[in-house]
Design an enzyme around this catalytic site. Structure first.
Site, PDB file in Angstrom:
ATOM      1  N   TYR A 168       0.071 -12.325  13.163  1.00 13.58           N
ATOM      2  CA  TYR A 168      -0.057 -10.899  13.506  1.00 13.58           C
ATOM      3  C   TYR A 168       0.392 -10.660  14.945  1.00 13.58           C
ATOM      4  O   TYR A 168       1.204  -9.776  15.225  1.00 13.58           O
ATOM      5  CB  TYR A 168      -1.519 -10.489  13.294  1.00 13.58           C
ATOM      6  N   LYS A 172       3.649  -8.476  16.447  1.00 13.36           N
ATOM      7  CA  LYS A 172       3.478  -7.288  17.293  1.00 13.36           C
ATOM      8  C   LYS A 172       4.166  -7.472  18.652  1.00 13.36           C
ATOM      9  O   LYS A 172       4.622  -6.502  19.257  1.00 13.36           O
ATOM     10  CB  LYS A 172       1.990  -6.974  17.467  1.00 13.36           C
TER      11      LYS A 172
HETATM   12  N1  LIG Z   1      -7.977  -1.255  13.700  1.00 10.67           N
HETATM   13  C1  LIG Z   1      -7.819  -1.882  14.849  1.00 10.67           C
HETATM   14  O1  LIG Z   1      -8.795  -2.334  15.491  1.00 10.67           O
HETATM   15  C2  LIG Z   1      -6.449  -2.063  15.436  1.00 10.67           C
HETATM   16  C3  LIG Z   1      -6.365  -2.689  16.682  1.00 10.67           C
HETATM   17  C4  LIG Z   1      -5.113  -2.848  17.267  1.00 10.67           C
HETATM   18  C5  LIG Z   1      -3.987  -2.361  16.615  1.00 10.67           C
HETATM   19  N2  LIG Z   1      -4.111  -1.763  15.399  1.00 10.67           N
HETATM   20  C6  LIG Z   1      -2.878  -1.263  14.765  1.00 10.67           C
HETATM   21  O2  LIG Z   1      -3.096   0.076  14.345  1.00 10.67           O
HETATM   22  C7  LIG Z   1      -2.334   0.365  13.163  1.00 10.67           C
HETATM   23  C8  LIG Z   1      -3.252   0.883  12.079  1.00 10.67           C
HETATM   24  O3  LIG Z   1      -4.285  -0.050  11.880  1.00 10.67           O
HETATM   25  P1  LIG Z   1      -5.451   0.217  10.828  1.00 10.67           P
HETATM   26  O4  LIG Z   1      -6.643  -0.495  11.348  1.00 10.67           O
HETATM   27  O5  LIG Z   1      -5.531   1.650  10.480  1.00 10.67           O
HETATM   28  O6  LIG Z   1      -4.865  -0.617   9.590  1.00 10.67           O
HETATM   29  P2  LIG Z   1      -5.266  -0.594   8.026  1.00 10.67           P
HETATM   30  O7  LIG Z   1      -6.528   0.162   7.812  1.00 10.67           O
HETATM   31  O8  LIG Z   1      -5.173  -2.013   7.573  1.00 10.67           O
HETATM   32  O9  LIG Z   1      -4.065   0.243   7.397  1.00 10.67           O
HETATM   33  C9  LIG Z   1      -2.771  -0.282   7.404  1.00 10.67           C
HETATM   34  C10 LIG Z   1      -1.834   0.732   6.796  1.00 10.67           C
HETATM   35  O10 LIG Z   1      -0.524   0.149   6.762  1.00 10.67           O
HETATM   36  C11 LIG Z   1      -0.013   0.270   5.424  1.00 10.67           C
HETATM   37  N3  LIG Z   1       0.924  -0.796   5.100  1.00 10.67           N
HETATM   38  C12 LIG Z   1       0.704  -2.136   5.102  1.00 10.67           C
HETATM   39  N4  LIG Z   1       1.819  -2.782   4.712  1.00 10.67           N
HETATM   40  C13 LIG Z   1       2.762  -1.820   4.459  1.00 10.67           C
HETATM   41  C14 LIG Z   1       4.115  -1.836   4.043  1.00 10.67           C
HETATM   42  N5  LIG Z   1       4.762  -2.967   3.773  1.00 10.67           N
HETATM   43  N6  LIG Z   1       4.768  -0.649   3.906  1.00 10.67           N
HETATM   44  C15 LIG Z   1       4.158   0.507   4.174  1.00 10.67           C
HETATM   45  N7  LIG Z   1       2.876   0.595   4.568  1.00 10.67           N
HETATM   46  C16 LIG Z   1       2.195  -0.558   4.714  1.00 10.67           C
HETATM   47  C17 LIG Z   1      -1.257   0.223   4.544  1.00 10.67           C
HETATM   48  O11 LIG Z   1      -0.947   0.762   3.267  1.00 10.67           O
HETATM   49  P3  LIG Z   1      -1.757   0.341   1.925  1.00 10.67           P
HETATM   50  O12 LIG Z   1      -3.002   1.198   1.918  1.00 10.67           O
HETATM   51  O13 LIG Z   1      -0.815   0.641   0.841  1.00 10.67           O
HETATM   52  O14 LIG Z   1      -2.079  -1.123   2.051  1.00 10.67           O
HETATM   53  C18 LIG Z   1      -2.199   1.101   5.364  1.00 10.67           C
HETATM   54  O15 LIG Z   1      -1.906   2.460   5.165  1.00 10.67           O
HETATM   55  C19 LIG Z   1      -1.633  -0.952  12.800  1.00 10.67           C
HETATM   56  O16 LIG Z   1      -0.326  -0.939  13.311  1.00 10.67           O
HETATM   57  C20 LIG Z   1      -2.463  -2.013  13.510  1.00 10.67           C
HETATM   58  O17 LIG Z   1      -1.723  -3.169  13.803  1.00 10.67           O
HETATM   59  C21 LIG Z   1      -5.308  -1.603  14.800  1.00 10.67           C
END
Ligand SMILES: NC(=O)c1ccc[n+]([C@@H]2O[C@H](COP(=O)([O-])OP(=O)(O)OC[C@H]3O[C@@H](n4cnc5c(N)ncnc54)[C@H](OP(=O)(O)O)[C@@H]3O)[C@@H](O)[C@H]2O)c1
Length: 268
Positions: A168, A172
Site C-alpha cells: 500500500y 501511494k
Molecule cells: N481511511 C483512512 O484512514 C485513510 C488514511 C489515509 C489515506 N486514505 C486514502 O483515502 C482514500 C479513501 O479511503 P477510504 O478509507 O474511504 O477507503 P475504502 O472505504 O476502502 O473505500 C475505497 C473505495 O475505493 C474503491 N475502489 C477500490 N478499488 C477500486 C478499483 N479498482 N476501481 C475503482 N474503485 C475502486 C472502492 O470501491 P468498492 O466499494 O467497489 O470496493 C471504494 O469505493 C483512499 O485513497 C485511501 O488510500 C484513507
C-alpha cells in the site's frame, strides 16, 4: 455550475465527498463507482437526496476504456468541462496488507500483491487523470486531487517505524510522484495537482465495537511514535477540511504532498 468527479464513491471518504459536495445544489457531482451493485450506500443516499445533482457512473480504475467512457458521459452533461477531479479510490485492506516485505509466503505472491496495489493505487489514478485531462483543462477551476497517505512518505515511514503495509505504502509513494510529474507538465496551463493525506479516518466497516477497538489500537501505535497524533477522525471532518484546503489551494501549491490542513505531508 461547478462540477466535481469523485472516484471510489461507493463508501468511506468517497461517499463523504459526494454527500458534502452535493449538499450545495449549484454543484454537479459525478460519483464514479467500480460497480453499482456494490454501491448500496451511495444509491440509498442519491434516492433520498433532495437535490438532483448527483450522477452515478460505473468504471473500474484499472479499465482505461471505461474511464474514457466515464469522461465522455461527464463531458456530454457539462459541455466538455470539469472543474475538480478527486482521485479517491484505492485498495487499502488486503489479507496480506500488514506484512513487511520479507514476510510473504513466496516471491510470486509478493510480486502479485505489489503489482495489484501498484495497478489500483498508482496506475488507476493515472488512467483516470488522463481520461479527464481535456475536461479539466477546459474547466474554470482546474484542480486535480489525489487522496494519498503518509504511509507513502519515506520520511514518515522512518519516523514512525512503519515497516509494514508495504504494498500500500509503495503504491501511494508512486502516486505522490505521479502527481508531481503531472504538476510539472501542466503548471504553465494553470492546472493544479495535489496529493492530500486525509488523516486516520473512521471508514472501516464491521461491528461497531470491533471498529472502535481497531481505531483505538491505531491511535495507540501512532501516539507511541508521536504523542501529538490527533487520533482517528470522522469522514465528515476529514472531507470538510480537505474541501476547504482544495478551495484555497493555488497553482503555487501544485505538485505538493500535504496533510489536509496544508502542512507538509512528509511531516508526521
Ligand atoms: N481511511 C483512512 O484512514 C485513510 C488514511 C489515509 C489515506 N486514505 C486514502 O483515502 C482514500 C479513501 O479511503 P477510504 O478509507 O474511504 O477507503 P475504502 O472505504 O476502502 O473505500 C475505497 C473505495 O475505493 C474503491 N475502489 C477500490 N478499488 C477500486 C478499483 N479498482 N476501481 C475503482 N474503485 C475502486 C472502492 O470501491 P468498492 O466499494 O467497489 O470496493 C471504494 O469505493 C483512499 O485513497 C485511501 O488510500 C484513507
Amino acid at each position: 455550475m461547478p462540477s466535481y468527479v469523485v472516484t471510489g464513491s461507493s463508501r468511506g471518504l468517497g461517499l463523504g465527498f459526494v454527500q458534502a459536495i452535493s449538499n450545495d445544489p449549484t454543484n454537479a457531482v459525478f460519483a464514479v463507482v467500480r460497480s453499482k451493485s456494490s454501491a448500496s450506500q451511495l444509491l440509498d443516499f442519491v434516492a433520498k437526496h433532495s437535490h438532483k445533482n448527483v450522477h452515478i457512473i460505473e468504471a473500474n480504475n484499472k479499465d482505461a476504456h471505461a474511464l474514457q467512457n466515464a469522461a465522455d458521459i461527464v463531458s456530454k452533461i457539462t459541455g466538455g468541462t470539469l472543474d475538480i477531479l478527486i482521485n479517491n479510490s484505492a485498495l487499502m485492506a488486503h489479507e496480506r496488507g500488514g506484512l513487511t516485505l520479507d514476510a510473504f509466503p513466496s516471491p510470486e505472491i509478493l510480486e502479485d500483491d505489489l503489482v495489484l496495489y501498484f495497478r489500483t493505487n498508482a496506475v488507476g489514478p493515472i488512467h483516470t487523470i488522463n481520461a479527464f485531462l481535456p475536461l479539466l483543462l477546459a474547466g474554470n477551476t482546474k484542480k486535480c486531487i489525489a487522496i494519498s497517505t503518509t504511509l507513502g512518505s519515506p520520511k514518515v515511514t522512518n519516523a514512525a517505524d512503519f515497516g509494514n503495509y508495504a504494498g500500500y505504502g509503495i503504491s501511494k509513494a508512486a502516486l505522490n510522484l505521479a502527481i508531481a510529474k503531472y504538476a510539472c507538465r501542466f503548471r504553465d496551463q494553470g492546472l493544479l495537482f495535489l496529493s492530500i493525506n486525509p488523516g486516520l479516518v473512521k471508514t472501516a466497516q464491521g461491528p461497531k465495537e470491533q471498529v472502535e477497538a481497531f481505531y483505538e489500537s491505531r491511535n495507540k501505535i501512532n501516539r507511541e511514535k508521536n504523542p501529538d497524533f490527533e487520533g482517528a477522525i470522522t469522514v465528515e471532518r476529514s472531507v470538510g477540511d480537505i474541501l476547504a484546503f482544495i478551495d484555497k489551494a493555488t497553482i503555487a501549491d501544485s505538485g505538493k504532498f500535504v496533510h489536509r490542513d496544508g502542512r507538509d505531508g512528509d511531516s508526521f
